[in-house]
Design a protein around this motif. Structure first.
Motif, PDB file in Angstrom:
ATOM      1  N   LYS A  44       0.857  -1.186   0.000  1.00  0.00           N
ATOM      2  CA  LYS A  44       0.000   0.000   0.000  1.00  0.00           C
ATOM      3  C   LYS A  44       0.892   1.234   0.000  1.00  0.00           C
ATOM      4  O   LYS A  44       1.787   1.360   0.833  1.00  0.00           O
ATOM      5  N   PHE A  45       0.628   2.119  -0.951  1.00  0.00           N
ATOM      6  CA  PHE A  45       1.398   3.354  -1.043  1.00  0.00           C
ATOM      7  C   PHE A  45       0.647   4.491  -0.370  1.00  0.00           C
ATOM      8  O   PHE A  45      -0.583   4.551  -0.438  1.00  0.00           O
ATOM      9  N   PRO A  46       1.363   5.445   0.249  1.00  0.00           N
ATOM     10  CA  PRO A  46       0.690   6.627   0.775  1.00  0.00           C
ATOM     11  C   PRO A  46       0.266   7.529  -0.386  1.00  0.00           C
ATOM     12  O   PRO A  46       0.749   7.372  -1.508  1.00  0.00           O
ATOM     13  N   ALA A  47      -0.615   8.456  -0.104  1.00  0.00           N
ATOM     14  CA  ALA A  47      -1.008   9.418  -1.139  1.00  0.00           C
ATOM     15  C   ALA A  47       0.231  10.187  -1.585  1.00  0.00           C
ATOM     16  O   ALA A  47       1.056  10.577  -0.766  1.00  0.00           O
ATOM     17  N   ARG A  48       0.371  10.374  -2.885  1.00  0.00           N
ATOM     18  CA  ARG A  48       1.550  11.073  -3.405  1.00  0.00           C
ATOM     19  C   ARG A  48       1.331  12.574  -3.400  1.00  0.00           C
ATOM     20  O   ARG A  48       0.283  13.049  -3.808  1.00  0.00           O
ATOM     21  N   LEU A  49       2.331  13.265  -2.952  1.00  0.00           N
ATOM     22  CA  LEU A  49       2.283  14.720  -2.993  1.00  0.00           C
ATOM     23  C   LEU A  49       3.226  15.178  -4.092  1.00  0.00           C
ATOM     24  O   LEU A  49       4.434  14.934  -4.017  1.00  0.00           O
ATOM     25  N   ALA A  50       2.660  15.770  -5.143  1.00  0.00           N
ATOM     26  CA  ALA A  50       3.462  16.212  -6.302  1.00  0.00           C
ATOM     27  C   ALA A  50       4.326  15.060  -6.802  1.00  0.00           C
ATOM     28  O   ALA A  50       3.828  13.977  -7.049  1.00  0.00           O
ATOM     29  N   ASP A  51       5.628  15.283  -6.926  1.00  0.00           N
ATOM     30  CA  ASP A  51       6.513  14.243  -7.460  1.00  0.00           C
ATOM     31  C   ASP A  51       7.245  13.490  -6.363  1.00  0.00           C
ATOM     32  O   ASP A  51       8.147  12.701  -6.632  1.00  0.00           O
ATOM     33  N   GLU A  52       6.854  13.716  -5.134  1.00  0.00           N
ATOM     34  CA  GLU A  52       7.575  13.128  -4.014  1.00  0.00           C
ATOM     35  C   GLU A  52       7.332  11.619  -3.969  1.00  0.00           C
ATOM     36  O   GLU A  52       6.196  11.155  -3.927  1.00  0.00           O
ATOM     37  N   ALA A  53       8.404  10.857  -3.983  1.00  0.00           N
ATOM     38  CA  ALA A  53       8.288   9.402  -3.851  1.00  0.00           C
ATOM     39  C   ALA A  53       8.427   9.063  -2.373  1.00  0.00           C
ATOM     40  O   ALA A  53       9.465   9.305  -1.768  1.00  0.00           O
ATOM     41  N   ARG A  54       7.365   8.536  -1.799  1.00  0.00           N
ATOM     42  CA  ARG A  54       7.403   8.234  -0.373  1.00  0.00           C
ATOM     43  C   ARG A  54       7.455   6.731  -0.171  1.00  0.00           C
ATOM     44  O   ARG A  54       6.985   5.967  -1.004  1.00  0.00           O
ATOM     45  N   PRO A  55       8.035   6.291   0.950  1.00  0.00           N
ATOM     46  CA  PRO A  55       8.105   4.847   1.181  1.00  0.00           C
ATOM     47  C   PRO A  55       6.709   4.245   1.338  1.00  0.00           C
ATOM     48  O   PRO A  55       5.767   4.964   1.676  1.00  0.00           O
ATOM     49  N   PRO A  56       6.577   2.939   1.091  1.00  0.00           N
ATOM     50  CA  PRO A  56       5.260   2.307   1.197  1.00  0.00           C
ATOM     51  C   PRO A  56       4.681   2.462   2.597  1.00  0.00           C
ATOM     52  O   PRO A  56       5.412   2.466   3.579  1.00  0.00           O
ATOM     53  N   GLU A  57       3.364   2.577   2.642  1.00  0.00           N
ATOM     54  CA  GLU A  57       2.673   2.639   3.937  1.00  0.00           C
ATOM     55  C   GLU A  57       2.661   1.256   4.574  1.00  0.00           C
ATOM     56  O   GLU A  57       2.833   1.106   5.774  1.00  0.00           O
ATOM     57  N   ILE A  58       2.425   0.255   3.743  1.00  0.00           N
ATOM     58  CA  ILE A  58       2.433  -1.139   4.214  1.00  0.00           C
ATOM     59  C   ILE A  58       3.220  -1.967   3.205  1.00  0.00           C
ATOM     60  O   ILE A  58       3.036  -1.836   1.993  1.00  0.00           O
ATOM     61  N   SER A  59       4.093  -2.821   3.712  1.00  0.00           N
ATOM     62  CA  SER A  59       4.839  -3.710   2.811  1.00  0.00           C
ATOM     63  C   SER A  59       5.012  -5.075   3.456  1.00  0.00           C
ATOM     64  O   SER A  59       4.815  -5.236   4.661  1.00  0.00           O
ATOM     65  N   SER A  60       5.328  -6.044   2.644  1.00  0.00           N
ATOM     66  CA  SER A  60       5.762  -7.342   3.156  1.00  0.00           C
ATOM     67  C   SER A  60       7.268  -7.359   2.984  1.00  0.00           C
ATOM     68  O   SER A  60       7.774  -7.240   1.858  1.00  0.00           O
ATOM     69  N   ASP A  61       7.972  -7.466   4.090  1.00  0.00           N
ATOM     70  CA  ASP A  61       9.423  -7.337   4.069  1.00  0.00           C
ATOM     71  C   ASP A  61      10.115  -8.703   4.027  1.00  0.00           C
ATOM     72  O   ASP A  61       9.485  -9.741   4.217  1.00  0.00           O
ATOM     73  N   GLN A  62      11.422  -8.647   3.778  1.00  0.00           N
ATOM     74  CA  GLN A  62      12.280  -9.852   3.766  1.00  0.00           C
ATOM     75  C   GLN A  62      11.769 -10.914   2.786  1.00  0.00           C
ATOM     76  O   GLN A  62      11.852 -12.113   3.039  1.00  0.00           O
ATOM     77  N   ILE A  63      11.229 -10.449   1.677  1.00  0.00           N
ATOM     78  CA  ILE A  63      10.688 -11.370   0.665  1.00  0.00           C
ATOM     79  C   ILE A  63      11.814 -12.202   0.034  1.00  0.00           C
ATOM     80  O   ILE A  63      12.878 -11.687  -0.290  1.00  0.00           O
ATOM     81  N   ILE A  64      11.532 -13.480  -0.132  1.00  0.00           N
ATOM     82  CA  ILE A  64      12.375 -14.371  -0.935  1.00  0.00           C
ATOM     83  C   ILE A  64      11.408 -15.032  -1.909  1.00  0.00           C
ATOM     84  O   ILE A  64      10.441 -15.678  -1.479  1.00  0.00           O
ATOM     85  N   ALA A  65      11.605 -14.829  -3.209  1.00  0.00           N
ATOM     86  CA  ALA A  65      10.621 -15.322  -4.181  1.00  0.00           C
ATOM     87  C   ALA A  65      11.285 -15.702  -5.493  1.00  0.00           C
ATOM     88  O   ALA A  65      12.337 -15.165  -5.848  1.00  0.00           O
ATOM     89  N   THR A  66      10.651 -16.642  -6.195  1.00  0.00           N
ATOM     90  CA  THR A  66      11.155 -17.039  -7.513  1.00  0.00           C
ATOM     91  C   THR A  66       9.990 -17.206  -8.482  1.00  0.00           C
ATOM     92  O   THR A  66       8.865 -17.537  -8.094  1.00  0.00           O
ATOM     93  N   ALA A  67      10.287 -16.972  -9.757  1.00  0.00           N
ATOM     94  CA  ALA A  67       9.307 -17.180 -10.825  1.00  0.00           C
ATOM     95  C   ALA A  67      10.054 -17.694 -12.044  1.00  0.00           C
ATOM     96  O   ALA A  67      11.225 -17.347 -12.255  1.00  0.00           O
ATOM     97  N   LYS A  68       9.364 -18.506 -12.828  1.00  0.00           N
ATOM     98  CA  LYS A  68       9.997 -19.064 -14.026  1.00  0.00           C
ATOM     99  C   LYS A  68       9.609 -18.260 -15.257  1.00  0.00           C
ATOM    100  O   LYS A  68       8.493 -17.759 -15.362  1.00  0.00           O
ATOM    101  N   ALA A  69      10.540 -18.164 -16.174  1.00  0.00           N
ATOM    102  CA  ALA A  69      10.305 -17.430 -17.416  1.00  0.00           C
ATOM    103  C   ALA A  69       9.088 -17.995 -18.145  1.00  0.00           C
ATOM    104  O   ALA A  69       8.928 -19.206 -18.246  1.00  0.00           O
ATOM    105  N   GLY A  70       8.244 -17.105 -18.636  1.00  0.00           N
ATOM    106  CA  GLY A  70       7.105 -17.541 -19.445  1.00  0.00           C
ATOM    107  C   GLY A  70       5.929 -18.060 -18.652  1.00  0.00           C
ATOM    108  O   GLY A  70       4.881 -18.351 -19.216  1.00  0.00           O
TER     109      GLY A  70
END
Length: 198
Positions: A44-70
């Motif tokens: 979940k991202f916070p509301a953006r003010l102009a061009d300011e990039a703010r850190p996520p409001e909510i995140s899932s941290d320490q992700i370890i993930a894999t996906a296969k091509a195609g």
């Protein structure tokens, strides 16, 4: 042959949406046609003010993930959630990137430390586990019976392969819990920033 790109994988949409943040790995792994990600996923991202990039409001941290091509879905994903009810955000944000056959693990801060569950939600099956003051990486090694010493010589991509391979064969008879029951029994959400020096 051109090298595997994130755009060839199920991570492409998350990357385009700017959700793959703080990455320590965002690259092909040692296995042919497999792409790995280690970092955080912004839920979940916070509301953006102009061009300011703010850190996520909510995140899932320490992700370890894999996906296969195609392939349209993520084959393996593990991460940390501060609150069990964020599982709803995970299901909404990842949506069709989750598969009924994928292996998904979340170590949740506000569930009973003695409990482990399986929760079917949003068309995917999640293994819900407590986090015991350790990291997702350490908890996964313990859960999957992987020896830390055996992985020591591997780089981040190699370690990610070893975990994803072992997770593919994981099956557990944890009790099933509905999302609603999980929310009803979860504890208070901890403030990660209290007791930290300012």
């Amino acid at each position: 042959m051109s090298p595997l790109s994130i755009t060839d994988t199920a991570f492409a949409r998350l990357d385009a949406e700017g959700r793959l943040v703080n990455s320590v790995l965002k690259a092909p792994t040692k296995k042919a046609d497999r792409y790995g990600f280690r970092g955080d996923i912004a839920l979940k991202f916070p509301a953006r003010l102009a061009d300011e990039a703010r850190p996520p409001e909510i995140s899932s941290d320490q992700i370890i993930a894999t996906a296969k091509a195609g392939e349209p879905t993520i084959e393996f994903l593990a991460g940390f959630l501060l609150s069990f009810d964020y599982l709803k955000l995970v299901a909404e944000v990842l949506g069709d990137l989750l598969s009924p056959t994928g292996k998904y693990f979340f170590f949740v801060d506000n569930i009973d430390i003695s409990k482990k569950y399986v929760c079917e939600y949003g068309g995917a099956t999640f293994h819900i586990l407590p986090i015991d003051e350790a990291t997702v990486y350490n908890e996964l090694l313990e859960l999957l019976y992987l020896e830390k010493g055996a992985l020591k010589k591997l780089d981040t991509a190699g370690k990610t392969d070893a975990i994803a391979d072992k997770a593919a064969g994981f099956s557990a008879s944890f009790p099933k819990i509905s999302f609603e029951d999980g929310v009803a029994t979860m504890g208070p959400v901890r403030n990660l920033y209290e007791n930290r020096p300012v």
